[in-house]
Enzyme design. Structure first.
Site, short mmCIF file in Angstrom:
data_model
loop_
_atom_site.label_atom_id
_atom_site.label_comp_id
_atom_site.label_asym_id
_atom_site.label_seq_id
_atom_site.Cartn_x
_atom_site.Cartn_y
_atom_site.Cartn_z
N TRP A 129 0.78 -1.40 0.19
CA TRP A 129 -0.02 0.11 -0.06
C TRP A 129 0.90 1.35 -0.07
O TRP A 129 0.65 2.11 -0.59
CB TRP A 129 -0.83 -0.03 1.09
CG TRP A 129 -2.01 -0.98 0.86
CD1 TRP A 129 -2.23 -2.19 1.15
CD2 TRP A 129 -3.21 -0.62 0.09
NE1 TRP A 129 -3.55 -2.65 0.87
CE2 TRP A 129 -3.84 -1.98 -0.05
CE3 TRP A 129 -3.65 0.40 -1.03
CZ2 TRP A 129 -5.10 -1.94 -0.88
CZ3 TRP A 129 -4.65 0.11 -1.66
CH2 TRP A 129 -5.20 -0.99 -1.49
N ASP A 158 -1.22 6.97 6.36
CA ASP A 158 -2.40 6.19 5.69
C ASP A 158 -2.58 5.11 6.94
O ASP A 158 -1.99 3.99 6.89
CB ASP A 158 -1.87 5.59 4.70
CG ASP A 158 -3.07 4.57 4.19
OD1 ASP A 158 -4.02 4.55 4.60
OD2 ASP A 158 -2.64 3.71 3.24
N LYS A 166 -12.25 -0.71 7.22
CA LYS A 166 -11.78 -1.68 8.07
C LYS A 166 -12.18 -1.81 9.57
O LYS A 166 -12.87 -2.32 10.00
CB LYS A 166 -10.15 -1.60 7.90
CG LYS A 166 -9.82 -2.25 6.49
CD LYS A 166 -8.78 -1.49 5.67
CE LYS A 166 -8.57 -1.40 4.42
NZ LYS A 166 -8.47 -2.82 3.89
#
Lengths: 360, 360
Positions: free
Chosen positions: B101, B172, B196
């Protein structure tokens, strides 16, 4: 008491869809979990998205010349996505201005590309109106032509489709998509925020002619990159899955209820009932010229505006919700999208008649 | 049979939240309509958003030095929003790379700004690892420093926070926000896709130090303009209201269940149980160094990969869902966010032990 919700958006959804969604909220397709708790790449969700697209293609008769995308960011996201994708060096984009939203699109577009603004309103003291579409004067070689077929705030709808020998036609159909039959082939790019005729907010639908995917455009966020999203099946990132699911359910509901043709007939009946009543009444008014009155959003004014608060309070008591006009234009507004039954409009007209009687 | 859903995202939500949402799905706060069918500018929805922000501020101890935004576009939207807002001419942004990511964030950032990539992995043949944060070597004057405290796919978590004398620290936190205590003051910009630990997909949360709002940045879509969104109360356009509502419900649930401190304790217990079992077993393995093992996403491999399909099928039969590893790394992955109870991890460990016994 029946409740009728006239909110301009996020708008009411078909009760049958909402009841089904509630029933399967915790256990979708027997998986034991909610549709919002599964991977967007699971075979079950991918089957949903395939069915959803097929359903929309049937409903709007979308040919293989077009791709269909389900994107983040709502309609205003597309205000940026359109110039970011369709910008062409040394060309200007034409933005036809017939109300608040088409002007809002300009504010966003000028950040990224050269814009030629085209005022297509034709207002007089007596009424709001637009020029006939065949009198819209386009320059010779624009990069694209953008217009808004239905202005949610102004209550103005454009029923003809502009055309141009070379420039792609781009339409913001946020508040009119699926409300009447369109010939998709007359367009090159159609987009719509979902929260009026499709589903909950947070989703935008884009129908784009494949030839436009070859445009280079400008550097752009991946979530707004049409070619990338086509390549990724609208899953460059995790899409708003619950909104997508509800959109699919709404499309199913539309197909089960006669499709767009049946909706259009019902929408004409609803609009005629409400505008007809307003025009007959000395108590209420709507200043939009008849040829461009929106079938989806009906702004109206009490001739005695000092009664506004009382009107809204009594309407709410009668189960008629969200009738306050947009803050920009004031007055009242009844949004009567596909999900609003004729009975809801009848209930509104009955209430308006009673209120007028009591205060005349 | 209890069902436990280990999906990495869109992930399971707390059952108590989902049950409440189902119950009030058609009639929120006695309004007679769904929360997704009301105006985002209605007083009822504005009360929800105010409470939602206040709750998040309490949960994370966010000071008045920061603004909190609820935005469209998910985490990848923020991959673009960060450089579009924080770009500074003639400076480079540092992107620390510790997994899939953080590298994905680079792919998006390079479209808009100069990027210095900093590889902070420290892998060997035996294990995946990262360098200690205090050994990350930053150049003198970057525009900002970006890192990803939890790599969902690699299963690598960074527990220390990098610092720099001048450059803003951007994190992030999509898959770690609210899972453990953070000192928000150590950061300048925190963002997280909701799907999430927060709510359904389609929403991103941004916590931004007010001083960063003065940055000019680059021309950017309004939906990704931090200063504009602050000014508009995250309502530059219609926000994803249902996702926002569920986020508020999740925050309530967190506060009722001991807040982030209690979640952290439970997350440590869950992670210790699962990693402890894997480490003891000759049948399963996890190659991440102990100091940087993710508490949220536990990738693991069967030493005999030919049993993968059988493992997944039997797990599903046992009510243990979505254990297939990400397609990039293969194997298995158990995502054990806040909503996953310890009992779910115990059930997984019990199943894994039984499966190993049957196949050893």
């Amino acid at each position: 008491m029946s409740i009728y919700n006239f909110c301009a958006g996020p708008a009411m959804l078909p009760p049958a869809v909402m009841e089904k969604a509630q029933k399967e909220f915790l256990d979708w397709q027997g998986l034991g979990v909610s549709v919002m708790e599964i991977s967007h790449r699971s075979k079950e969700f991918l089957a949903l998205t395939a069915q959803c697209e097929a359903s929309l293609r049937r409903l709007m008769n979308i040919s293989d010349e077009f791709e269909v995308l389900f994107m983040h960011g709502g309609g205003r996201g597309q205000f940026a996505a359109v110039p970011l994708n369709l910008h062409v060096d040394n060309k200007a984009a034409v933005y036809c201005e017939n109300g608040v939203w088409s002007k809002g699109a300009v504010d966003e577009a000028v950040k990224f590309t050269t814009v030629t603004e085209l005022d297509v309103r034709n207002d007089s003291d007596e009424q709001f109106s637009i020029k006939p579409v065949n009198e819209w004067q386009f320059p010779a070689d624009p990069s694209y032509i953008h217009y808004c077929p239905n202005e949610t705030i102004d209550g103005i709808e454009v029923f003809d489709v502009p055309s141009h020998p070379t420039a792609p036609i781009v339409a913001d159909m946020s508040s009119t998509i699926l409300s009447r039959e369109f010939d998709v082939d007359q367009f090159d790019l159609i987009y719509a925020g979902a929260q009026k005729n499709i589903g909950p907010s947070g989703l935008a639908i884009v129908i784009i002619r494949k030839t436009l995917l070859e445009y280079q455009g400008l550097p752009k966020p991946g979530v707004f990159d049409y070619a990338l999203e086509v390549k990724q099946g609208s899953m460059y990132n995790t899409p708003p899955t619950f909104a997508w699911y509800l959109a699919a359910e709404v499309f199913d509901w539309l197909e089960q209820n006669g499709g767009v043709k049946a909706m259009e007939q019902q929408n004409i009946a609803k609009a005629e009932l409400l505008y007809g009543f307003i025009d007959e009444s000395p108590f209420y008014s709507n200043k939009v010229a008849k040829h461009c009155r929106s079938r989806m959003n009906v702004p109206f004014w009490l001739n005695d505006e000092s009664l506004n608060a009382q009107f809204l309070a009594q309407a709410k008591e009668a189960g008629l919700l969200a009738l306050e006009g947009h803050r920009i234009v004031g007055g009242m507004r009844a949004s009567i999208y596909n999900a609003m039954p004729l009975g809801g409009v009848q209930a509104l007209v009955d209430f308006m008649a009673q209120f007028a009687k009591e205060h005349s």
